[in-house]
Design an enzyme around this catalytic site. Sequence first.
Site, short mmCIF file in Angstrom:
data_model
loop_
_atom_site.label_atom_id
_atom_site.label_comp_id
_atom_site.label_asym_id
_atom_site.label_seq_id
_atom_site.Cartn_x
_atom_site.Cartn_y
_atom_site.Cartn_z
N LYS A 1 1.11 39.49 -6.36
CA LYS A 1 0.88 40.93 -6.25
C LYS A 1 2.14 41.63 -5.75
O LYS A 1 2.52 42.69 -6.24
CB LYS A 1 -0.27 41.22 -5.27
CG LYS A 1 -1.60 40.56 -5.63
CD LYS A 1 -2.57 40.67 -4.44
CE LYS A 1 -3.73 39.71 -4.57
NZ LYS A 1 -4.48 39.56 -3.30
N LYS B 1 -2.24 38.08 5.02
CA LYS B 1 -3.03 36.98 4.49
C LYS B 1 -3.85 36.42 5.64
O LYS B 1 -3.65 36.82 6.79
CB LYS B 1 -2.14 35.89 3.90
CG LYS B 1 -0.94 35.52 4.81
CD LYS B 1 -0.05 34.46 4.18
CE LYS B 1 0.91 35.00 3.16
NZ LYS B 1 0.74 34.43 1.84
N ARG B 2 -4.77 35.49 5.35
CA ARG B 2 -5.48 34.86 6.45
C ARG B 2 -4.49 34.29 7.45
O ARG B 2 -3.41 33.83 7.08
CB ARG B 2 -6.40 33.75 5.90
CG ARG B 2 -7.63 34.27 5.20
CD ARG B 2 -8.51 35.07 6.13
NE ARG B 2 -9.14 34.22 7.11
CZ ARG B 2 -10.44 33.95 7.15
NH1 ARG B 2 -11.26 34.48 6.27
NH2 ARG B 2 -10.94 33.17 8.08
N THR C 1 -1.82 33.99 -4.17
CA THR C 1 -1.88 35.04 -5.19
C THR C 1 -1.29 36.32 -4.61
O THR C 1 -0.84 37.18 -5.36
CB THR C 1 -3.33 35.31 -5.66
OG1 THR C 1 -4.16 35.47 -4.50
CG2 THR C 1 -3.83 34.17 -6.52
C1 LIG Z 1 -4.68 38.46 -2.57
C2 LIG Z 1 -5.50 38.43 -1.35
C3 LIG Z 1 -5.57 37.27 -0.58
C4 LIG Z 1 -4.78 36.03 -0.89
O1 LIG Z 1 -3.50 36.16 -0.29
P1 LIG Z 1 -2.52 34.91 -0.10
O2 LIG Z 1 -1.27 35.54 0.40
O3 LIG Z 1 -2.35 34.30 -1.45
O4 LIG Z 1 -3.15 34.00 0.89
C5 LIG Z 1 -6.35 37.29 0.56
N1 LIG Z 1 -7.04 38.39 0.93
C6 LIG Z 1 -6.97 39.52 0.21
C7 LIG Z 1 -7.74 40.71 0.68
C8 LIG Z 1 -6.21 39.59 -0.95
O5 LIG Z 1 -6.18 40.72 -1.65
#
Ligand SMILES: *Cc1c(COP(=O)(O)O)cnc(C)c1O
Length: 837
Positions: free
Chosen positions: A690, A578-579, A686
């Site tokens: 996943k 994630k970021r 999100t």
């Molecule tokens: C789903 C997704 C995110 C969001 O990730 P979080 O864990 O909810 O911050 C960010 N970047 C990409 C490429 C994603 O597919």
Amino acid sequence: MRASRHDAALQRSPDGLQREPTLNAIDTTHHAHAANVAALRDEVLSRLTYTVGKDSATASPRDWFVATALATRDRVVESWLASTKRNYREDRRRVYYLSLEFLIGRLLIDTLANLGLTGAMRDALGELGVDLDKLREVEPDAALGNGGLGRLAACFMDSMATLEIAAVGYGIRYDHGLFRQTIKDGWQHEYPEDWLSFGNSWQFPRPEITYDVGFGGHVESARLTDGMLAHVWRPGETIVAVAYDTPVVGWRGKHVNTLRLWSARALDPLRLDAFNQGDHVGALTEQVRAEAISKVLYPSDSTPAGQELRLRQEYFFVSASLQDLIRRHMKQTGDIAKLAGKNAIQLNDTHPAIGVAELMRLLVDVYGVDWKEAWKITQATFSYTNHTLLPEALETWPVWLMEKLLPRHMQIIYLINAMHLDGLREQGVKDAGVLSSVSLIDEHNGRHVRMGHLAFLGSHKVNGVSALHSELVKETVFKDFHRLYPDRIVNKTNGVTFRRWLLEANPALSRLLAETIGAAVFDDPERLVDLEAFADDPTFQQRYAAAKRENKERLAARIFDSVGVRVDPNALFDVQIKRIHEYKRQLLNVLEAVALYLDIKSQPSRDFVPRVKIFAGKAAASYHQAKLIIKLANDVARIVNADPETRGLLKVVFLPNYNVSLAETIIPAADLSEQISTAGMEASGTGNMKFALNGALTIGTLDGANVEIRERVGDDNIFIFGLTAQEVEESRARGIDARETIAASPRLTETLAAISSGLFSPDDRHRYAQLVDTLTYYDHFLVTKDFDSYCEAQRKADARWRDQKAWRRSCILNTARVAWFSSDRTIREYAEEIWKV
Ligand SMILES: *Cc1c(COP(=O)(O)O)cnc(C)c1O
């Protein structure tokens, strides 16, 4: 047809077997399949010949990709035109999704899967000697977003098409999306991303669809014959917005919507007089200034780039989009008064909030609608999604900048504000504190326009993105607003599209699901519950584990290719992607890795669960602390991976350039999903959804949608730890000096001492002194407070892992119980409760 001899890279496997029978199974009938294969083969060849201008002997992988994408796109167009006609004929209320970001990723497999043509295209290409799986890697990621917010917009586009909602997504066609990240010597480096350098096969340029967007200048007022004052904005600068359309196909290709992205052009291509006088550079300055607007995505996901260009981007795409949708509405109905009845506009965060003032301007100044009526239309048309409580991410713009760039909008904002505050005073609201807190203008430290407040006032519904977040929205950022307008804030928990994140990303599991509970699960994810019956079935458990194993082997190969580290697919894959942000607490995870490393070295006879800690993510270029955390993860990885004493019990890898495609490779291979933000700070997440869908167990705090994931998968199938949002607030109120907390935890003390000592940075022993100091004296994100309970949760995960039957059961129950996190469910809720479509 003969295979191209020049492209060994594209040769299909010698066994000639199809590798994704599931995708074929839910494709079409066998008869139609054979016909499709033959037709697609001809269509690809035709595109290769007549559009790309190559033959199969000389075509490069990219040529094949372009021919395949165009042949696929051709299959979308009829349905697209039919959908557009149907929208007109049925005169349906349209939804406009305004978002500064769309993090789309690749489209080839996505489009084929939605059309049910994956298998047919695989076979058609096979006959041409081309491997679809290799071809998919040729496509650049469309990375027009930073992270979760942009990816949400992409998932929503998919779901709106699937639910056959007449929708248009509006945004900016950035020449350069999110920067490309490389890791050199452990440090992040940023390079411009270049997704358009070889063209974009999915888009349709619409050079005939353009709108003028003004900036600056002045406002003229004139008294009309009826005594009313009319205002005309005379912009000092005009920029042209040009449309580029991408069709968005829903599941089974039934309905196709449009993603319309705007590109900025100057009114004139150059100043000919200057050019002819020899000033070749000066002749282009206006063009450069104009085109800068759609040049590059702001690489920040949580801090407003306090810059003029950002505001210009926001107004640019909002103005073009509103002009475009009003034109469509007037063509259809001829009646501006019906605007709200026929159109719903969703604001994805505050970035498009200037739309509230722009619609008022268009209604009042251009269409002559009376102010009160215009305000009613505006509120009934807009709704707004809040994505963050972080104070630094709540957009405000200096009044002076607004007055300079958008003088008429500033007048309108003042008028909205005056009427809003007068209305409240009439209702008996006297408290100066309340009035100033709900004012559109922040009068403290320089006057600023509060975009969140503008979005709130201009909308009939405001939503948070998880149950917890929506409650916190009511209690914090919009507390006073909520008391005044108690019905306005609602919750719409985020979701993800199962087409991309299960069917396309995880063919192995998809195949197993289709065979076990029926391929109809891809039409109706609620059927996933049927898996519960198999949670303890040894044969099913074995097959479920085999699918995971296949994905882990693929990821292990990818890791070796990417960073040269060998990892064992038998180990527990512990993933945080994630970021990179302090509130997401990658640092907590790195500290645990260090603690584990020290344990392995000091207690060699203990029975450790072999782990691979996998990190990926980008830090905003200006975010020093986040970049230092990347460096620390890489420093720890280097020492740990090279230490023979760890005996393969611990590996740490940081994969560069996290994007949608990398997520699609990593998530299906994960065993443990790290969702460990400081409670109260992650609006929803999100990524967490996943992972759970793909059968990874979550280790997480009670934050964002983790709370709702726990409710669904059950307490036994998730590892929850740490302070609650309420406890975080109380803890911070008591102070963020962490010396006592650290002293009370020998493990944490030892871990921080190891980092401070330079164990992981022998080339610069003081590299992390400041990082450790921050943790010790200003632990705002409460890493230290949650450390022990995090480690304890990790050991619980270890214990579960040792009992593979129990582990698999939990994984299966995760997949079985998260159907609710489909973005189709989210969009259905928006459609019913907010858009009324
Ligand atoms: C789903 C997704 C995110 C969001 O990730 P979080 O864990 O909810 O911050 C960010 N970047 C990409 C490429 C994603 O597919």
